[in-house]
Design an enzyme around this catalytic site. Structure first.
Site, PDB file in Angstrom:
ATOM      1  N   ARG A 130      13.464  25.711 -17.839  1.00  0.00           N
ATOM      2  CA  ARG A 130      12.262  25.702 -17.218  1.00  0.00           C
ATOM      3  C   ARG A 130      11.663  26.927 -16.839  1.00  0.00           C
ATOM      4  NH1 ARG A 130      11.323  21.597 -11.874  1.00  0.00           N
ATOM      5  NH2 ARG A 130      10.885  20.301 -14.115  1.00  0.00           N
ATOM      6  N   HIS A 175       5.070  19.747 -19.934  1.00  0.00           N
ATOM      7  CA  HIS A 175       6.495  19.002 -19.395  1.00  0.00           C
ATOM      8  C   HIS A 175       6.553  17.784 -20.187  1.00  0.00           C
ATOM      9  CE1 HIS A 175       9.478  18.174 -17.115  1.00  0.00           C
ATOM     10  NE2 HIS A 175       8.786  17.921 -15.689  1.00  0.00           N
ATOM     11  N   GLN A 181       9.014  14.733 -19.200  1.00  0.00           N
ATOM     12  CA  GLN A 181       8.471  13.875 -18.276  1.00  0.00           C
ATOM     13  C   GLN A 181       7.702  12.843 -18.932  1.00  0.00           C
ATOM     14  OE1 GLN A 181       8.850  13.980 -14.748  1.00  0.00           O
ATOM     15  NE2 GLN A 181       7.817  12.037 -15.083  1.00  0.00           N
ATOM     16  N   ASP A 208      -0.666  13.733  -9.996  1.00  0.00           N
ATOM     17  CA  ASP A 208       0.394  15.070  -9.816  1.00  0.00           C
ATOM     18  C   ASP A 208      -0.075  15.788  -8.539  1.00  0.00           C
ATOM     19  OD1 ASP A 208       2.550  16.789  -9.936  1.00  0.00           O
ATOM     20  OD2 ASP A 208       1.530  17.858 -11.865  1.00  0.00           O
ATOM     21  N   CYS A 254       4.639  12.269 -11.457  1.00  0.00           N
ATOM     22  CA  CYS A 254       6.082  12.735 -12.251  1.00  0.00           C
ATOM     23  C   CYS A 254       6.981  12.944 -10.869  1.00  0.00           C
ATOM     24  CB  CYS A 254       5.633  14.049 -12.785  1.00  0.00           C
ATOM     25  SG  CYS A 254       4.762  15.217 -11.864  1.00  0.00           S
ATOM     26  N   ARG A 284      14.032   9.540 -16.588  1.00  0.00           N
ATOM     27  CA  ARG A 284      13.975  10.936 -17.235  1.00  0.00           C
ATOM     28  C   ARG A 284      15.406  11.144 -17.679  1.00  0.00           C
ATOM     29  NH1 ARG A 284      11.462  15.384 -14.930  1.00  0.00           N
ATOM     30  NH2 ARG A 284      12.556  16.389 -16.449  1.00  0.00           N
TER      31      ARG A 284
HETATM   32  N1  NVA Z   1       2.550  20.029 -12.178  1.00  0.00           N
HETATM   33  C1  NVA Z   1       3.679  20.158 -11.346  1.00  0.00           C
HETATM   34  C2  NVA Z   1       4.701  19.360 -12.156  1.00  0.00           C
HETATM   35  C3  NVA Z   1       5.940  19.210 -11.300  1.00  0.00           C
HETATM   36  C4  NVA Z   1       7.171  18.111 -11.956  1.00  0.00           C
HETATM   37  C5  NVA Z   1       4.259  21.495 -11.319  1.00  0.00           C
HETATM   38  O1  NVA Z   1       4.324  22.310 -12.515  1.00  0.00           O
HETATM   39  O2  NVA Z   1       4.911  21.909 -10.157  1.00  0.00           O
HETATM   40  N1   CP Z   2       9.392  15.834 -12.149  1.00  0.00           N
HETATM   41  C1   CP Z   2      10.109  16.602 -12.252  1.00  0.00           C
HETATM   42  O1   CP Z   2      10.251  17.600 -13.324  1.00  0.00           O
HETATM   43  O2   CP Z   2      10.735  16.958 -11.123  1.00  0.00           O
HETATM   44  P1   CP Z   2      11.663  18.333 -10.657  1.00  0.00           P
HETATM   45  O3   CP Z   2      10.722  19.391 -10.505  1.00  0.00           O
HETATM   46  O4   CP Z   2      12.161  17.910  -9.363  1.00  0.00           O
HETATM   47  O5   CP Z   2      12.734  18.466 -11.682  1.00  0.00           O
END
Ligand code: NVA
Ligand code: CP
Length: 303
Positions: A102, A129, A132, A221, A261, A289
């Site tokens: 990540r 992502h 997801q 989101d 998500c 997931r």
């Molecule tokens: N758009 C959000 C998704 C988190 C799973 C982020 O990037 O923070």
């Molecule tokens: N939806 C998701 O990726 O959650 P986290 O950021 O908690 O991993």
């Protein structure tokens, strides 16, 4: 070397293979079957950003399948800062069997994969992502029984979640509506990919009420993603009309699933009432997931 970086790296047929495999692995997991394809194998999990679901689902899933998952947090390796990305790729390729990362910059995950001798899985970047959205479409398939004539309306910021929905739409047919305030549209090139694919139809909207009419899924989101949190207050004002509340949900005129998500900022992009409503399938998504990712890991291991 096959990686899992974008949904468009997989054909329609391969995505369906992954979905069927995920369904099979979900049953095995629930039945507590002995399934250990990763015995004596290790997964390095690199997190440059925070996480609850991604970390816990990958770690739990990989260990259930017999392997060992190593958590490397933002302070552990300083990827791209303390050490070059391409060096981390080659180093981990000597120790481990798979990498899940990540990261902030999408170019960094591409570089990680380019130099890696082991499969790399994208656990979110600023751009997309894919894990997801594979879990999300699995959830819709499970709930609806099919993906025919699907209309998905996304409400909010045209962010990494939207880009993965758009990449999915390049492979699986749907009508996808992105409803956002002007200036917060998804990436043009990714929208163009959907239009060029001739698989799905894309609609851009600034009007929440008309955007949700006939939607099978209303998805939202956070308005400020990780890396943008200092913009939260400003964005809260800009996005106020795009909140998913019961009044908007009911405008769809049908039984519509609410998806997110997570993590959700209740009271901002979604109300507590919608999160707790019978329409909400957010915890199914979160559970899936793990099953979708287990399928990705098994698939990469076998192919
Ligand atoms: N758009 C959000 C998704 C988190 C799973 C982020 O990037 O923070
Ligand atoms: N939806 C998701 O990726 O959650 P986290 O950021 O908690 O991993």
């Amino acid at each position: 070397m096959r990686h899992f970086l974008h949904l468009t790296d997989y054909s329609n047929h391969e995505l369906w293979e992954l979905l069927h495999l995920a369904k099979e692995l979900k049953i095995k997991f629930h039945n507590k079957e002995d399934f250990k394809p990763f015995k004596d194998r290790s997964l390095a999990m690199i997190f440059a950003k925070p996480s609850a679901r991604t970390r816990v689902s990958f770690e739990t899933g990989f260990e259930w399948m017999g392997g060992h998952a190593l958590f490397l947090g933002p302070k552990d390796i300083g990827i791209g800062k303390r050490e070059a990305i391409k060096d981390i790729s080659r180093l981990f390729s000597r120790y481990n069997d798979m990498i899940m990362a990540r990261l902030f910059d999408h170019a960094h995950i591409l570089e990680l994969a380019e130099y890696s001798g082991i499969p790399v899985i994208n656990g979110l970047t600023d751009y997309n992502h894919p894990c997801q959205i594979l879990a999300d479409i699995m959830t819709v398939w499970e709930r609806r029984g099919n993906l025919d004539n699907l209309k998905v309306t996304y409400m909010g910021d045209g962010n990494n979640i939207v880009h993965s929905w758009l990449q999915l739409a390049c492979r699986l047919p749907m009508h996808f509506v992105c409803c956002n305030p002007s200036g917060f549209d998804p990436d043009d090139k990714t929208v163009q990919m959907v239009n060029d694919s001739k698989i799905s139809t894309y609609e851009s909207s600034n009007d929440p009420v008309s955007a949700v009419i006939g939607a099978d899924v209303i998805y939202t989101d956070v308005w400020a993603s990780m890396g943008q949190k200092e913009e939260t207050e400003e964005r809260t004002k800009i996005f106020a009309d795009y909140q998913v509340n019961m009044e908007l949900l009911e405008k769809s005129g049908k039984e519509t699933f609410f998806m997110h998500c997570l993590p959700a900022e209740r009271g901002r992009e979604v109300t507590d009432e919608v999160m707790e409503s019978k329409n909400s399938i957010v915890f199914d998504e979160a559970e899936n997931r793990m099953h979708a990712q287990n399928a990705i890991m098994v698939y990469l291991h076998e192919n």
